[in-house]
Motif scaffolding. Structure first.
Motif, PDB file in Angstrom:
ATOM      1  N   GLN A   1       0.370   3.075   5.121  1.00 51.74           N
ATOM      2  CA  GLN A   1      -0.169   2.261   4.046  1.00 51.74           C
ATOM      3  C   GLN A   1       0.919   1.950   3.036  1.00 51.74           C
ATOM      4  O   GLN A   1       1.836   2.732   2.816  1.00 51.74           O
ATOM      5  CB  GLN A   1      -1.315   2.991   3.342  1.00 51.74           C
ATOM      6  CG  GLN A   1      -2.528   3.233   4.212  1.00 51.74           C
ATOM      7  CD  GLN A   1      -3.673   3.822   3.419  1.00 51.74           C
ATOM      8  OE1 GLN A   1      -4.152   4.931   3.693  1.00 51.74           O
ATOM      9  NE2 GLN A   1      -4.153   3.079   2.418  1.00 51.74           N
TER      10      GLN A   1
ATOM     11  N   CYS B   1      -2.237  -1.988   5.399  1.00 51.02           N
ATOM     12  CA  CYS B   1      -2.458  -0.862   6.296  1.00 51.02           C
ATOM     13  C   CYS B   1      -2.048  -1.253   7.714  1.00 51.02           C
ATOM     14  O   CYS B   1      -2.422  -2.335   8.198  1.00 51.02           O
ATOM     15  CB  CYS B   1      -3.926  -0.467   6.281  1.00 51.02           C
ATOM     16  SG  CYS B   1      -4.398   0.739   7.537  1.00 51.02           S
TER      17      CYS B   1
ATOM     18  N   CYS C   1      -6.931   4.067   4.158  1.00 47.62           N
ATOM     19  CA  CYS C   1      -7.151   3.291   5.367  1.00 47.62           C
ATOM     20  C   CYS C   1      -7.320   4.262   6.523  1.00 47.62           C
ATOM     21  O   CYS C   1      -6.658   5.304   6.572  1.00 47.62           O
ATOM     22  CB  CYS C   1      -5.966   2.364   5.605  1.00 47.62           C
ATOM     23  SG  CYS C   1      -6.063   1.402   7.127  1.00 47.62           S
TER      24      CYS C   1
END
Lengths: 115, 115
Positions: free
Chosen positions: A6, A23, A91
């Motif tokens: 990320q 992400c 994420c």
């Protein structure tokens, strides 16, 4: 193999601004989900994308949006930032959605501070 | 809606002590249950999971048994180490109810293990 990555790791925004978080899922994973984790609380589901389509959405306003690209990476966008949007945004990726054999892998998150 | 409740922390234990972190859930379907761990400054890692009643998940000396009759999934470890210091999240997902990987997390329990 690289895990879920990320970016950015930390950022500071002003109320009313817009932010984009990125992400990259684990190689071979086609499903990406986003979660918001406010300090001291558990993560809250925002949405899941699979094959570039939104598959599910949590209880978040329309200011939150996302998209998934052909390479399965994803961006989370938040418009008109509020102080309450300050959180860790996580994420997660998985091979395919809604399979009980799945393991969902989380990234280290992007810390967003709204001032 | 579905929810997860877990014991409040912080929990402080001496090294080699026995650990129990209580977790109960509310769900209308037949959820899968998880324990995730978050070490300082890191993302979430899946610690263990159970997908049906009476299943026992185990990993790294941690265990939890899916008890449908008491709607519980308590985390236990016989002898904790300093390296176990982290925040532990109990979580569920109900893939029958939803067609996507929405994971519902509890608020987390912070564990500190002192030498």
């Amino acid at each position: 193999d690289a895990g879920v990555t990320q970016s950015p790791t930390h950022l500071i925004k002003t109320r009313g601004q817009q932010v984009t978080l990125r992400c990259s899922p684990i190689s071979g994973h086609k499903s990406v989900s986003w979660y918001q984790q406010v300090l001291g609380q558990g993560p809250q589901f925002i949405f899941q994308y699979y094959e570039k389509e939104e598959r599910g959405r949590g209880n978040f306003p329309d200011r939150f949006s996302a998209r998934q690209f052909p390479n399965y990476s994803s961006e989370l966008n938040v418009n008109a930032l509020l102080l309450g949007d300050s959180a860790l945004y996580l994420c997660a990726s998985s091979l395919v959605p809604a399979n009980s054999g799945n393991t969902i892998y989380f990234g280290e998150g992007s810390w967003l501070t709204v001032v | 809606g579905d929810s997860v409740t877990q014991m409040e922390g912080p929990v402080t234990l001496s090294e080699e002590a026995f650990l129990t972190i209580n977790c109960t859930y509310t769900a209308t379907g037949y959820p899968s249950l998880f324990w995730y761990v978050q070490y300082p400054g890191e993302g979430l890692q899946l610690l263990l999971k159970a997908t049906k009643a009476d299943d026992k998940g185990s990993n790294k000396g941690f265990e939890a048994t899916y008890r449908k009759e008491t709607t519980s999934f308590h985390l236990e470890k016989g002898s904790v180490q300093v390296s176990d210091s982290a925040v532990y999240f109990c979580a569920l997902s109900d893939l029958v109810k939803t067609s996507y990987d929405k994971v519902i997390f509890g608020p987390g329990t912070s564990l500190s293990v002192i030498p």
